[in-house]
Scaffold this motif. Sequence first.
Motif, PDB file in Angstrom:
ATOM      1  N   GLY A 184      -9.621  -4.287   8.448  1.00 19.72           N
ATOM      2  CA  GLY A 184      -8.235  -4.713   8.360  1.00 19.72           C
ATOM      3  C   GLY A 184      -8.081  -6.180   8.739  1.00 19.72           C
ATOM      4  N   GLY A 185      -6.880  -6.696   8.534  1.00 20.32           N
ATOM      5  CA  GLY A 185      -6.624  -8.083   8.886  1.00 20.32           C
ATOM      6  C   GLY A 185      -5.398  -8.612   8.196  1.00 20.32           C
ATOM      7  N   LEU A 186      -5.264  -9.926   8.244  1.00 20.07           N
ATOM      8  CA  LEU A 186      -4.136 -10.620   7.619  1.00 20.07           C
ATOM      9  C   LEU A 186      -4.588 -11.169   6.266  1.00 20.07           C
ATOM     10  N   VAL A 187      -3.801 -10.902   5.251  1.00 16.95           N
ATOM     11  CA  VAL A 187      -4.138 -11.378   3.909  1.00 16.95           C
ATOM     12  C   VAL A 187      -2.862 -11.846   3.219  1.00 16.95           C
ATOM     13  N   GLN A 188      -2.988 -12.820   2.352  1.00 12.58           N
ATOM     14  CA  GLN A 188      -1.828 -13.316   1.617  1.00 12.58           C
ATOM     15  C   GLN A 188      -1.476 -12.373   0.466  1.00 12.58           C
ATOM     16  N   PRO A 189      -0.225 -12.373   0.062  1.00  9.97           N
ATOM     17  CA  PRO A 189       0.159 -11.570  -1.109  1.00  9.97           C
ATOM     18  C   PRO A 189      -0.722 -11.899  -2.302  1.00  9.97           C
ATOM     19  N   GLY A 190      -1.140 -10.853  -2.996  1.00  4.93           N
ATOM     20  CA  GLY A 190      -2.047 -11.016  -4.124  1.00  4.93           C
ATOM     21  C   GLY A 190      -3.512 -10.943  -3.749  1.00  4.93           C
ATOM     22  N   GLY A 191      -3.792 -10.944  -2.461  1.00  7.67           N
ATOM     23  CA  GLY A 191      -5.161 -10.921  -1.990  1.00  7.67           C
ATOM     24  C   GLY A 191      -5.770  -9.533  -1.962  1.00  7.67           C
ATOM     25  N   SER A 192      -7.002  -9.476  -1.453  1.00  4.23           N
ATOM     26  CA  SER A 192      -7.758  -8.228  -1.408  1.00  4.23           C
ATOM     27  C   SER A 192      -8.369  -8.008  -0.032  1.00  4.23           C
ATOM     28  N   LEU A 193      -8.582  -6.749   0.271  1.00  2.00           N
ATOM     29  CA  LEU A 193      -9.297  -6.348   1.478  1.00  2.00           C
ATOM     30  C   LEU A 193     -10.079  -5.091   1.166  1.00  2.00           C
ATOM     31  N   ARG A 194     -11.183  -4.894   1.876  1.00  5.08           N
ATOM     32  CA  ARG A 194     -11.896  -3.638   1.780  1.00  5.08           C
ATOM     33  C   ARG A 194     -11.969  -3.009   3.165  1.00  5.08           C
ATOM     34  N   LEU A 195     -11.406  -1.828   3.273  1.00  6.81           N
ATOM     35  CA  LEU A 195     -11.481  -1.066   4.515  1.00  6.81           C
ATOM     36  C   LEU A 195     -12.700  -0.148   4.471  1.00  6.81           C
ATOM     37  N   SER A 196     -13.316   0.012   5.626  1.00 10.50           N
ATOM     38  CA  SER A 196     -14.437   0.927   5.764  1.00 10.50           C
ATOM     39  C   SER A 196     -14.113   1.966   6.823  1.00 10.50           C
ATOM     40  N   CYS A 197     -14.694   3.122   6.668  1.00 11.05           N
ATOM     41  CA  CYS A 197     -14.537   4.194   7.657  1.00 11.05           C
ATOM     42  C   CYS A 197     -15.901   4.846   7.828  1.00 11.05           C
ATOM     43  N   THR A 198     -16.451   4.713   9.005  1.00 11.97           N
ATOM     44  CA  THR A 198     -17.787   5.240   9.282  1.00 11.97           C
ATOM     45  C   THR A 198     -17.686   6.445  10.204  1.00 11.97           C
ATOM     46  N   MET A 201      -8.810  -2.619  -1.687  1.00 14.14           N
ATOM     47  CA  MET A 201      -7.401  -2.879  -1.938  1.00 14.14           C
ATOM     48  C   MET A 201      -7.264  -4.261  -2.590  1.00 14.14           C
ATOM     49  N   SER A 202      -6.568  -4.316  -3.698  1.00 14.93           N
ATOM     50  CA  SER A 202      -6.351  -5.587  -4.376  1.00 14.93           C
ATOM     51  C   SER A 202      -4.880  -5.723  -4.743  1.00 14.93           C
ATOM     52  N   SER A 203      -4.516  -6.920  -5.169  1.00 17.51           N
ATOM     53  CA  SER A 203      -3.120  -7.214  -5.509  1.00 17.51           C
ATOM     54  C   SER A 203      -2.181  -6.746  -4.406  1.00 17.51           C
ATOM     55  N   LEU A 204      -2.556  -7.044  -3.197  1.00 15.99           N
ATOM     56  CA  LEU A 204      -1.771  -6.592  -2.048  1.00 15.99           C
ATOM     57  C   LEU A 204      -0.410  -7.279  -2.011  1.00 15.99           C
ATOM     58  N   ASN A 205       0.587  -6.542  -1.558  1.00 13.90           N
ATOM     59  CA  ASN A 205       1.923  -7.092  -1.392  1.00 13.90           C
ATOM     60  C   ASN A 205       2.446  -6.721  -0.006  1.00 13.90           C
ATOM     61  N   PRO A 206       3.510  -7.355   0.441  1.00  7.40           N
ATOM     62  CA  PRO A 206       4.004  -7.101   1.807  1.00  7.40           C
ATOM     63  C   PRO A 206       4.315  -5.639   2.076  1.00  7.40           C
ATOM     64  N   GLU A 207       4.645  -4.864   1.054  1.00  4.76           N
ATOM     65  CA  GLU A 207       4.938  -3.440   1.251  1.00  4.76           C
ATOM     66  C   GLU A 207       3.690  -2.638   1.622  1.00  4.76           C
ATOM     67  N   ASP A 208       2.528  -3.228   1.476  1.00  4.76           N
ATOM     68  CA  ASP A 208       1.283  -2.564   1.877  1.00  4.76           C
ATOM     69  C   ASP A 208       0.975  -2.761   3.351  1.00  4.76           C
ATOM     70  N   THR A 209       1.761  -3.555   4.037  1.00  2.62           N
ATOM     71  CA  THR A 209       1.561  -3.777   5.465  1.00  2.62           C
ATOM     72  C   THR A 209       1.746  -2.490   6.232  1.00  2.62           C
ATOM     73  N   ALA A 210       0.720  -2.116   6.999  1.00  2.04           N
ATOM     74  CA  ALA A 210       0.757  -0.850   7.740  1.00  2.04           C
ATOM     75  C   ALA A 210      -0.521  -0.727   8.552  1.00  2.04           C
ATOM     76  N   VAL A 211      -0.533   0.263   9.420  1.00  2.00           N
ATOM     77  CA  VAL A 211      -1.780   0.693  10.034  1.00  2.00           C
ATOM     78  C   VAL A 211      -2.404   1.729   9.103  1.00  2.00           C
ATOM     79  N   TYR A 212      -3.649   1.506   8.759  1.00  2.00           N
ATOM     80  CA  TYR A 212      -4.352   2.387   7.838  1.00  2.00           C
ATOM     81  C   TYR A 212      -5.324   3.276   8.615  1.00  2.00           C
ATOM     82  N   TYR A 213      -5.269   4.561   8.314  1.00  2.00           N
ATOM     83  CA  TYR A 213      -6.097   5.551   8.982  1.00  2.00           C
ATOM     84  C   TYR A 213      -6.983   6.269   7.972  1.00  2.00           C
ATOM     85  N   CYS A 214      -8.227   6.495   8.354  1.00  2.00           N
ATOM     86  CA  CYS A 214      -9.040   7.405   7.554  1.00  2.00           C
ATOM     87  C   CYS A 214      -9.019   8.771   8.237  1.00  2.00           C
TER      88      CYS A 214
END
Length: 127
Positions: A9-23, A83-96
């Motif tokens: 997780g982290g801070l990303v600009q709108p339109g950006g991408s992130l990859r979350l991992s769950c081990t 996650m790609s094409s991120l927008n502000p509505e995707d802001t959240a805590v993500y849980y696996c």
Amino acid sequence: QLQLVESGGGLVQPGGSLRLSCTASRFTLDYYAIGWFRQAPGKEREGVSCISRSSRSTTYADSVKGRFTISRDNAKNTMYLQMSSLNPEDTAVYYCAALITTVQDMCVLKAHEYSYWGQGTQVTVSS
């Protein structure tokens, strides 16, 4: 007991991408369907995506279809949420989360079905 740890997780600009991992640790993920959920401030937890034991079946919330991709690598005991094409509505805590099941080719996006949860990772989409 199965333990799950999210990262990426982290801070990303709108339109950006992130990859979350769950081990996972202590037990193999082979017998579990896996899901990603998220919770934004003041909102209920919602299902984002899930993947079956076999990886042949995936489900996505309408809000993320075409933008997010779930995958798993059982050899690494890890699953991912690209996650790609991120927008502000995707802001959240993500849980696996993991659901032990005998069903190979199905998963469900119902939080109450999942017995094991990670601690969550914050994703913030902002300029």
